[in-house]
Design a protein around this motif. Structure first.
Motif, PDB file in Angstrom:
ATOM      1  N   ARG A 126      27.591  47.301  55.615  1.00  0.00           N
ATOM      2  CA  ARG A 126      28.514  46.884  54.564  1.00  0.00           C
ATOM      3  C   ARG A 126      29.785  47.710  54.696  1.00  0.00           C
ATOM      4  O   ARG A 126      29.725  48.936  54.827  1.00  0.00           O
ATOM      5  N   LEU A 127      30.922  47.050  54.699  1.00  0.00           N
ATOM      6  CA  LEU A 127      32.182  47.727  54.966  1.00  0.00           C
ATOM      7  C   LEU A 127      32.611  48.579  53.775  1.00  0.00           C
ATOM      8  O   LEU A 127      32.461  48.190  52.616  1.00  0.00           O
ATOM      9  N   ASP A 128      33.156  49.759  54.110  1.00  0.00           N
ATOM     10  CA  ASP A 128      33.759  50.619  53.104  1.00  0.00           C
ATOM     11  C   ASP A 128      35.189  50.937  53.540  1.00  0.00           C
ATOM     12  O   ASP A 128      35.687  50.398  54.529  1.00  0.00           O
ATOM     13  N   GLU A 129      35.844  51.828  52.810  1.00  0.00           N
ATOM     14  CA  GLU A 129      37.243  52.134  53.102  1.00  0.00           C
ATOM     15  C   GLU A 129      37.418  52.675  54.522  1.00  0.00           C
ATOM     16  O   GLU A 129      38.362  52.326  55.230  1.00  0.00           O
ATOM     17  N   SER A 130      36.504  53.555  54.955  1.00  0.00           N
ATOM     18  CA  SER A 130      36.629  54.146  56.290  1.00  0.00           C
ATOM     19  C   SER A 130      36.503  53.080  57.375  1.00  0.00           C
ATOM     20  O   SER A 130      37.140  53.167  58.424  1.00  0.00           O
ATOM     21  N   SER A 131      35.680  52.063  57.123  1.00  0.00           N
ATOM     22  CA  SER A 131      35.532  50.977  58.093  1.00  0.00           C
ATOM     23  C   SER A 131      36.849  50.239  58.273  1.00  0.00           C
ATOM     24  O   SER A 131      37.233  49.876  59.392  1.00  0.00           O
ATOM     25  N   LEU A 132      37.556  50.028  57.174  1.00  0.00           N
ATOM     26  CA  LEU A 132      38.816  49.293  57.248  1.00  0.00           C
ATOM     27  C   LEU A 132      39.875  50.100  57.977  1.00  0.00           C
ATOM     28  O   LEU A 132      40.705  49.553  58.705  1.00  0.00           O
ATOM     29  N   VAL A 133      39.857  51.421  57.814  1.00  0.00           N
ATOM     30  CA  VAL A 133      40.827  52.276  58.507  1.00  0.00           C
ATOM     31  C   VAL A 133      40.594  52.214  60.012  1.00  0.00           C
ATOM     32  O   VAL A 133      41.529  52.120  60.803  1.00  0.00           O
ATOM     33  N   ALA A 134      39.322  52.270  60.422  1.00  0.00           N
ATOM     34  CA  ALA A 134      38.999  52.241  61.853  1.00  0.00           C
ATOM     35  C   ALA A 134      39.431  50.924  62.486  1.00  0.00           C
ATOM     36  O   ALA A 134      39.909  50.889  63.619  1.00  0.00           O
ATOM     37  N   GLY A 135      39.263  49.826  61.780  1.00  0.00           N
ATOM     38  CA  GLY A 135      39.714  48.535  62.285  1.00  0.00           C
ATOM     39  C   GLY A 135      38.785  47.889  63.288  1.00  0.00           C
ATOM     40  O   GLY A 135      38.952  46.724  63.637  1.00  0.00           O
ATOM     41  N   ARG A 136      37.822  48.636  63.805  1.00  0.00           N
ATOM     42  CA  ARG A 136      36.834  48.070  64.723  1.00  0.00           C
ATOM     43  C   ARG A 136      35.496  48.730  64.442  1.00  0.00           C
ATOM     44  O   ARG A 136      35.437  49.828  63.903  1.00  0.00           O
ATOM     45  N   PHE A 137      34.451  48.059  64.829  1.00  0.00           N
ATOM     46  CA  PHE A 137      33.112  48.501  64.457  1.00  0.00           C
ATOM     47  C   PHE A 137      32.252  48.595  65.711  1.00  0.00           C
ATOM     48  O   PHE A 137      32.312  47.726  66.582  1.00  0.00           O
ATOM     49  N   SER A 138      31.465  49.653  65.796  1.00  0.00           N
ATOM     50  CA  SER A 138      30.601  49.864  66.956  1.00  0.00           C
ATOM     51  C   SER A 138      29.157  49.972  66.489  1.00  0.00           C
ATOM     52  O   SER A 138      28.841  50.770  65.604  1.00  0.00           O
ATOM     53  N   LEU A 139      28.301  49.155  67.086  1.00  0.00           N
ATOM     54  CA  LEU A 139      26.869  49.202  66.796  1.00  0.00           C
ATOM     55  C   LEU A 139      26.119  49.360  68.111  1.00  0.00           C
ATOM     56  O   LEU A 139      26.644  49.048  69.186  1.00  0.00           O
ATOM     57  N   LEU A 140      24.887  49.838  68.030  1.00  0.00           N
ATOM     58  CA  LEU A 140      24.089  50.099  69.233  1.00  0.00           C
ATOM     59  C   LEU A 140      22.856  49.210  69.276  1.00  0.00           C
ATOM     60  O   LEU A 140      22.173  49.036  68.265  1.00  0.00           O
ATOM     61  N   ILE A 141      22.599  48.659  70.453  1.00  0.00           N
ATOM     62  CA  ILE A 141      21.309  48.031  70.711  1.00  0.00           C
ATOM     63  C   ILE A 141      20.414  49.126  71.277  1.00  0.00           C
ATOM     64  O   ILE A 141      20.675  49.663  72.355  1.00  0.00           O
ATOM     65  N   GLU A 142      19.384  49.495  70.551  1.00  0.00           N
ATOM     66  CA  GLU A 142      18.556  50.640  70.919  1.00  0.00           C
ATOM     67  C   GLU A 142      17.854  50.420  72.263  1.00  0.00           C
ATOM     68  O   GLU A 142      17.532  49.284  72.633  1.00  0.00           O
ATOM     69  N   PRO A 143      17.597  51.524  73.011  1.00  0.00           N
ATOM     70  CA  PRO A 143      16.942  51.403  74.318  1.00  0.00           C
ATOM     71  C   PRO A 143      15.622  50.639  74.267  1.00  0.00           C
ATOM     72  O   PRO A 143      15.329  49.842  75.164  1.00  0.00           O
ATOM     73  N   ALA A 144      14.822  50.871  73.230  1.00  0.00           N
ATOM     74  CA  ALA A 144      13.529  50.185  73.136  1.00  0.00           C
ATOM     75  C   ALA A 144      13.717  48.678  73.011  1.00  0.00           C
ATOM     76  O   ALA A 144      12.946  47.890  73.580  1.00  0.00           O
ATOM     77  N   LEU A 145      14.746  48.264  72.278  1.00  0.00           N
ATOM     78  CA  LEU A 145      15.007  46.833  72.128  1.00  0.00           C
ATOM     79  C   LEU A 145      15.490  46.240  73.450  1.00  0.00           C
ATOM     80  O   LEU A 145      15.118  45.115  73.808  1.00  0.00           O
ATOM     81  N   LEU A 146      16.299  46.988  74.196  1.00  0.00           N
ATOM     82  CA  LEU A 146      16.741  46.508  75.509  1.00  0.00           C
ATOM     83  C   LEU A 146      15.544  46.247  76.420  1.00  0.00           C
ATOM     84  O   LEU A 146      15.465  45.217  77.092  1.00  0.00           O
ATOM     85  N   LEU A 147      14.615  47.199  76.440  1.00  0.00           N
ATOM     86  CA  LEU A 147      13.441  47.054  77.304  1.00  0.00           C
ATOM     87  C   LEU A 147      12.568  45.879  76.880  1.00  0.00           C
ATOM     88  O   LEU A 147      11.850  45.299  77.700  1.00  0.00           O
ATOM     89  N   ALA A 148      12.627  45.537  75.595  1.00  0.00           N
ATOM     90  CA  ALA A 148      11.829  44.414  75.091  1.00  0.00           C
ATOM     91  C   ALA A 148      12.559  43.085  75.240  1.00  0.00           C
ATOM     92  O   ALA A 148      12.053  42.054  74.792  1.00  0.00           O
ATOM     93  N   SER A 149      13.747  43.113  75.868  1.00  0.00           N
ATOM     94  CA  SER A 149      14.592  41.915  75.914  1.00  0.00           C
ATOM     95  C   SER A 149      14.804  41.384  77.321  1.00  0.00           C
ATOM     96  O   SER A 149      15.809  40.714  77.584  1.00  0.00           O
ATOM     97  N   LEU A 150      13.906  41.692  78.250  1.00  0.00           N
ATOM     98  CA  LEU A 150      14.119  41.278  79.633  1.00  0.00           C
ATOM     99  C   LEU A 150      14.244  39.760  79.716  1.00  0.00           C
ATOM    100  O   LEU A 150      13.380  39.023  79.247  1.00  0.00           O
ATOM    101  N   GLY A 151      15.352  39.318  80.315  1.00  0.00           N
ATOM    102  CA  GLY A 151      15.608  37.886  80.410  1.00  0.00           C
ATOM    103  C   GLY A 151      16.958  37.540  79.813  1.00  0.00           C
ATOM    104  O   GLY A 151      17.835  38.395  79.640  1.00  0.00           O
ATOM    105  N   ALA A 152      17.136  36.260  79.471  1.00  0.00           N
ATOM    106  CA  ALA A 152      18.412  35.771  78.939  1.00  0.00           C
ATOM    107  C   ALA A 152      18.492  36.042  77.441  1.00  0.00           C
ATOM    108  O   ALA A 152      17.618  35.629  76.676  1.00  0.00           O
TER     109      ALA A 152
END
Length: 417
Positions: A126-152
């Protein structure tokens, strides 16, 4: 209109974070196209009291997304390639969202990672004031999820606020099985030192042409990749990266002899790693091989230049004269500009008292001296401190790494008056 009610799951406890309910896809499919969903919630306290219900939000159900309203796709932090090797992202795969028109505090931003099975893993912020200042958002796909996602897979994001929501274009990706660690290289003319990855090589054997690092054919080099060799020796003149193969072949890399002497030694602390790096040319992603732990055995002292005194006779006798005695040290093996050179004297003075002098104390070698050698002088004042008809020693020492010192052969002179 049928009504669907969802109760708070017993295992879900309020801890200050937003509560979530999952509406089964079958329930959504039961709503006709152009129909609507009305959602609200109520809170019942432990004492039985019920708080005022929330406002109702209405969602219209359509059968397709208007592509003209799609937001730009998120940026995947893999350099732009379509393949994802989970091994390259031990801390997770970053997904960057550059924002959307008129973001506001309180907006919900949802990132969806759709697995090959069709199941989606969702992150919500959920966006707050600091999110709006940054102007862009970075999220991570965790390593365990990557390993569970082999394929398309696909990744996209949505934003929502009361009365409005938009979806982005999806980015298609192919998550591959993690690449095996490339096998260890070989250093030509090195010999095994006991442990499987420990090898020794004689500096004398590579004094002219340097060391040759051989990449095994099992390295599995792909068409859009190249190799560079990392010679991770002493940081003071013994470390380099070789980016191009030798003329001998595409899997042969030559480390010039100038990067050999700073690594010479016999102690475990002088052992260093030699490995190669497979680099994906377009993205810069890389895979490091297993490393050879190499020890460069030093050149024997007798193979270095002995300092000379041109004014001494064939019997190595030096007559005490006002001009003193000249010294000459010819260019030596592994000589290099800015190398530290010292020249020492040791003899017997009056009353059999030892005399030790440093004629040149850790002086950097100049470019001219690299070509022509080093000249110095035994002054009359210094020689006068020595007992006549007694032998004295003069020798040079060099530091190839700025820490350890190598003594050169000693010149044995006798002073005559």
């Amino acid at each position: 209109m049928s009504k669907l009610e969802k109760s708070l799951r017993p295992e879900q406890k309020f801890n200050g974070e937003p509560l979530e309910w999952l509406i089964p896809k079958s329930d959504l499919n039961a709503v006709d196209v152009d129909g609507r969903l009305e959602m609200s919630y109520t809170v019942k306290l432990k004492d039985g009291r019920e708080l005022t219900p929330s406002r109702t939000q209405t969602f219209l159900i359509s059968d397709a997304v208007d592509t003209g309203t799609l937001l730009p796709a998120p940026e995947v932090g893999n350099g732009g390639g379509s393949e994802i090797d989970p091994g390259n992202y031990p801390d997770g795969l970053p997904i960057i969202i550059d924002g959307y028109p008129q973001p506001a505090v309180g907006d919900y931003l949802l990132l969806a990672w759709v697995l090959p099975s069709g199941e989606a893993s969702v992150q919500v912020i959920r966006l707050d004031e600091s999110s709006l200042v940054a102007g862009r958002f970075s999220l991570l796909i965790e390593p365990a999820l990557l390993l569970a996602s082999l394929g398309a897979v696909q990744v996209f994001y949505q934003y929502a606020r009361e009365g409005a929501s938009l979806t982005s274009h999806a980015v298609p990706l192919d998550v591959t099985a993690p690449r095996a660690v490339p096998p260890m290289p070989t250093v030509r003319d090195s010999t095994n030192a006991g442990a499987a990855d420990e090898y020794n090589i004689n500096a004398w054997d590579i004094r002219r042409n340097g060391a040759y690092v051989l990449i095994p054919s099992e390295a599995d080099l792909r068409p859009d990749e190249h190799v560079e060799v990392h010679w991770q020796g002493d940081p003071n003149g013994g470390r380099t990266i070789i980016q191009y193969p030798d003329a001998e072949g595409p899997l042969v890399f030559n480390v010039p002899a100038e990067f050999v002497p700073a690594n010479m030694g016999v102690t475990p602390s002088k052992r260093f790693e030699v490995f190669y790096r497979i680099v994906e040319t377009n993205t810069g992603l890389h895979w490091d091989s297993k490393a050879v732990k190499l020890l460069v055995l030093p050149v024997d002292e007798t193979r270095y230049e002995r300092i000379d005194c041109p004014d001494a006779n064939a019997d190595e006798e030096l007559v005490l004269v006002p001009a003193g005695g000249r010294l000459k040290l010819e260019p030596w093996l592994f000589i290099k500009k800015d190398q530290l050179l010292s020249i020492h004297l040791s003899g017997i003075g009056a009353g059999s008292v030892p005399v030790t002098e440093v004629l040149r104390d850790q002086v950097p070698v100049t470019e001219l001296q690299v070509k022509e050698g080093v000249d110095d002088l035994l002054t009359h004042e210094l020689l006068s401190k020595l007992q006549p008809d007694q032998k004295f020693l003069v020798w040079a020492s060099v530091s190839f790494d700025g820490v350890q010192w190598t003594d050169f052969p000693k010149l044995d002179l006798t002073l005559k008056v």
